[in-house]
Design an enzyme around this catalytic site. Structure first.
Site, PDB file in Angstrom:
ATOM      1  N   THR A 187      36.670  38.490  46.443  1.00  0.00           N
ATOM      2  CA  THR A 187      37.096  38.451  44.923  1.00  0.00           C
ATOM      3  C   THR A 187      35.971  38.821  44.137  1.00  0.00           C
ATOM      4  OG1 THR A 187      37.701  36.692  43.551  1.00  0.00           O
ATOM      5  CG2 THR A 187      36.472  35.857  45.290  1.00  0.00           C
ATOM      6  N   ASP A 188      36.458  39.297  43.067  1.00  0.00           N
ATOM      7  CA  ASP A 188      35.648  39.481  42.009  1.00  0.00           C
ATOM      8  C   ASP A 188      34.710  38.387  41.384  1.00  0.00           C
ATOM      9  OD1 ASP A 188      37.743  38.340  40.644  1.00  0.00           O
ATOM     10  OD2 ASP A 188      37.971  40.081  39.031  1.00  0.00           O
ATOM     11  N   GLU A 189      35.235  37.094  41.710  1.00  0.00           N
ATOM     12  CA  GLU A 189      34.593  35.865  41.157  1.00  0.00           C
ATOM     13  C   GLU A 189      33.338  35.476  41.269  1.00  0.00           C
ATOM     14  OE1 GLU A 189      37.120  32.469  40.770  1.00  0.00           O
ATOM     15  OE2 GLU A 189      38.915  33.523  40.153  1.00  0.00           O
ATOM     16  N   THR A 215      37.016  26.054  55.219  1.00  0.00           N
ATOM     17  CA  THR A 215      38.116  27.240  55.638  1.00  0.00           C
ATOM     18  C   THR A 215      37.194  28.549  55.311  1.00  0.00           C
ATOM     19  OG1 THR A 215      40.024  25.913  55.385  1.00  0.00           O
ATOM     20  CG2 THR A 215      40.092  28.375  54.936  1.00  0.00           C
ATOM     21  N   ASP A 237      39.838  22.326  28.864  1.00  0.00           N
ATOM     22  CA  ASP A 237      39.326  23.551  29.634  1.00  0.00           C
ATOM     23  C   ASP A 237      39.096  23.503  31.090  1.00  0.00           C
ATOM     24  OD1 ASP A 237      38.989  26.097  29.857  1.00  0.00           O
ATOM     25  OD2 ASP A 237      37.441  26.369  28.325  1.00  0.00           O
ATOM     26  N   LYS A 283      33.442  31.808  48.626  1.00  0.00           N
ATOM     27  CA  LYS A 283      33.489  33.092  49.002  1.00  0.00           C
ATOM     28  C   LYS A 283      32.409  34.129  49.010  1.00  0.00           C
ATOM     29  CE  LYS A 283      37.199  34.799  49.285  1.00  0.00           C
ATOM     30  NZ  LYS A 283      38.186  35.103  50.602  1.00  0.00           N
ATOM     31  N   HIS A 313      34.694  27.170  33.383  1.00  0.00           N
ATOM     32  CA  HIS A 313      35.663  28.291  33.160  1.00  0.00           C
ATOM     33  C   HIS A 313      34.828  29.618  33.008  1.00  0.00           C
ATOM     34  CE1 HIS A 313      40.045  29.195  31.750  1.00  0.00           C
ATOM     35  NE2 HIS A 313      39.393  30.125  32.578  1.00  0.00           N
ATOM     36  N   TYR A 345      35.241  27.313  44.893  1.00  0.00           N
ATOM     37  CA  TYR A 345      35.765  28.407  45.052  1.00  0.00           C
ATOM     38  C   TYR A 345      34.907  29.472  45.345  1.00  0.00           C
ATOM     39  CZ  TYR A 345      38.945  32.610  45.430  1.00  0.00           C
ATOM     40  OH  TYR A 345      39.439  33.809  45.790  1.00  0.00           O
ATOM     41  N   SER A 346      34.562  30.068  44.188  1.00  0.00           N
ATOM     42  CA  SER A 346      33.663  31.371  44.386  1.00  0.00           C
ATOM     43  C   SER A 346      32.457  31.407  45.075  1.00  0.00           C
ATOM     44  CB  SER A 346      33.326  31.982  42.894  1.00  0.00           C
ATOM     45  OG  SER A 346      32.924  31.188  41.965  1.00  0.00           O
ATOM     46  N   LEU A 367      49.387  27.561  57.863  1.00  0.00           N
ATOM     47  CA  LEU A 367      50.529  26.897  57.090  1.00  0.00           C
ATOM     48  C   LEU A 367      50.097  25.877  56.230  1.00  0.00           C
ATOM     49  CD1 LEU A 367      53.538  27.696  59.318  1.00  0.00           C
ATOM     50  CD2 LEU A 367      52.604  29.390  57.740  1.00  0.00           C
ATOM     51  N   ASP A 405      44.181  27.255  63.071  1.00  0.00           N
ATOM     52  CA  ASP A 405      43.303  27.061  62.136  1.00  0.00           C
ATOM     53  C   ASP A 405      41.910  27.661  62.355  1.00  0.00           C
ATOM     54  OD1 ASP A 405      41.533  25.813  60.198  1.00  0.00           O
ATOM     55  OD2 ASP A 405      42.357  23.582  60.890  1.00  0.00           O
TER      56      ASP A 405
END
Ligand code: NAD
Ligand code: DAU
Length: 373
Positions: free
Chosen positions: A154-156, A124, A309, A183, A313, A179-180, A59, A83
């Site tokens: 993810t596709d990223e 995480t 931007d 992942k 990106h 992030y990517s 949460l 967690d």
């Protein structure tokens, strides 16, 4: 509800729950209080009454038990507060419940936050995933039959496309954001556990989701909220980046099909074949919102504000999901026009939900992220 490590424990209640579900197929869904996870949990709880679904969620700001209020009293559903970064707690949970399967969605999921605070994403998304793999491996070792570790990605991880081409399951990884990268790292660990220990794993890489219950830091709910409140619409760069949008319930059905029918060790791409340049998508949202709010056509578009931007990106994402379609017969059920209409209606009808999640710390987040753009 169960309560995780470091918090008080209601043993008696837990013993009752454990006794009841001992003969059911037990599936741990991580992050099911979040956007996609809540749709996956709802689908599984309603469609498979003979399974017991455990929702393990910390949460965070993105986790919200309100997303699950229609299923939280069902006898085949249990919420566990905890967690995934706490390895000891995760191992204890696996020992206690002896899960048959894991569908792992818990993650830090917002690219802009990963630029501000990469370490949370490492903890995480990487450490948390490895803790789950370790626990599954320890408990299932020697008896992998009927077991499955499903990692939702993810596709990223594939990086960024130019004007043409698609991401395929064998496209080389080339992540650009923290992030990517986190992942991608977790995907590599999942495959390494299959290759090294024989853990039965499966991975899917999905494109951008939209729909009800998405936290309004992501493009579509953020802009719908701002349009309604007459606030500027902060378009990054020139708004020319392209994303491939999939309605969240279609992602959930894809996960169901892959979880039950995909072969161990396989990867499936999931996408909507529904590419939109950000600025075109934003104009559609403005148009529909003008109608819904009874505004003069063109009113909401005046809120568009081009801002600095996003760093690093990615220009374009586009998924080829032919493998999933040909091998497992899945395809998206909703056309975008219908999906965006349903989404807008949901946010219009759930003002209270939006108010609750955008009060308090959300305001500080918003000021920090958009102040200097
Ligand atoms: P979300 O941010 O809405 O939800 C994430 C959930 O994970 C929240 O409920 C949060 O409380 C929980 N969580 C976070 N850290 C945790 C921890 N340490 N321990 C336990 N729970 C924790 O995310 P989402 O958009 O629903 O994405 C879910 C998954 O799908 C993620 O793995 C994401 O990478 C992946 N994915 C998302 C999209 C998308 O468009 N949103 C597309 C493809 C893949
Ligand atoms: O592709 C799958 C990914 O899609 C998931 O793995 C991520 O968890 C999910 O957050 C999403 O990532 P994106 O970065 O593509 O989504 P986001 O909604 O943040 O942004 C979509 C596009 O809109 C992107 O090109 C950036 C742009 N944007 C976003 C925000 C928040 C803006 O122009 N302005 C904004 O304020």
């Amino acid at each position: 509800m169960e309560v995780g490590a470091g918090l008080s424990w209601e043993d008696h209640q837990t013993r009752i729950i454990t006794r009841k579900i001992v003969h059911m197929k037990k599936i741990l869904i991580t992050g099911a209080a979040g956007f996609i996870g809540s749709h996956v949990a709802r689908l599984f709880v309603n469609k498979y009454p003979d399974y017991h679904i455990f929702n393990l969620d910390k949460l965070t700001y993105a986790g919200n038990l309100e997303n699950l209020k229609d299923i939280d009293k069902k006898p085949n559903y249990t919420f566990v507060l905890g967690d995934i970064v706490n390895g000891e707690f995760i191992l204890d949970l696996f020992k206690k419940h002896q899960f048959d399967g894991v569908i792992h969605l818990a993650a830090e999921s917002h690219v802009d936050r990963s630029i501000e605070n990469p370490m949370e994403f490492v903890m995480t998304n990487v450490i948390g995933t490895v803790n789950l793999l370790n626990a599954a491996n320890a408990i299932w070792k020697g008896n992998y039959s009927g077991k499955r570790f499903y990692h939702v990605s993810t596709d990223e991880v594939y990086g960024s496309l130019g004007d043409e081409g698609f991401f395929y399951e064998d496209t080389a990884y080339d992540p650009h954001s923290p992030y990517s990268a986190s992942k991608a790292s977790s995907d590599h660990f999942v495959r390494a556990y299959q290759d090294t220990y024989g853990l039965p794993v499966i991975i899917s890489n999905c494109s951008n989701n939209y729909g009800p219950n998405q936290f309004p830091e992501k493009l579509i709910p953020l802009f719908l909220n701002n349009i309604r409140n007459n606030k500027p619409l902060p378009v990054y760069g020139k708004g020319e980046n392209v994303r491939d949008w999939l309605y969240v319930e279609d992602h959930a059905t894809a996960i169901d099909v892959i979880y039950h029918q995909g072969a161990n060790g396989e990867t499936f791409n999931i996408g909507g074949h529904n590419e939109w340049k950000n600025i075109d998508l934003i104009k559609v949202m403005c148009k529909v919102m003008d109608k819904k709010l009874g505004r003069e056509p063109g009113t909401s578009e005046k809120l568009i504000a081009y801002v600095t931007d996003r760093a690093g990106h990615d220009l374009r994402y586009a998924i080829d999901s032919t493998k999933l379609q040909n091998e497992l017969g899945w395809k998206p059920s909703l056309q975008f026009e219908e999906g965006i209409e349903k989404t807008i209606d949901w946010y219009m009808q759930n003002e209270e939900w939006l108010k609750n999640v955008t009060s308090g710390t959300y305001q500080k987040y918003y000021e920090k992220m958009y102040k200097d753009r």
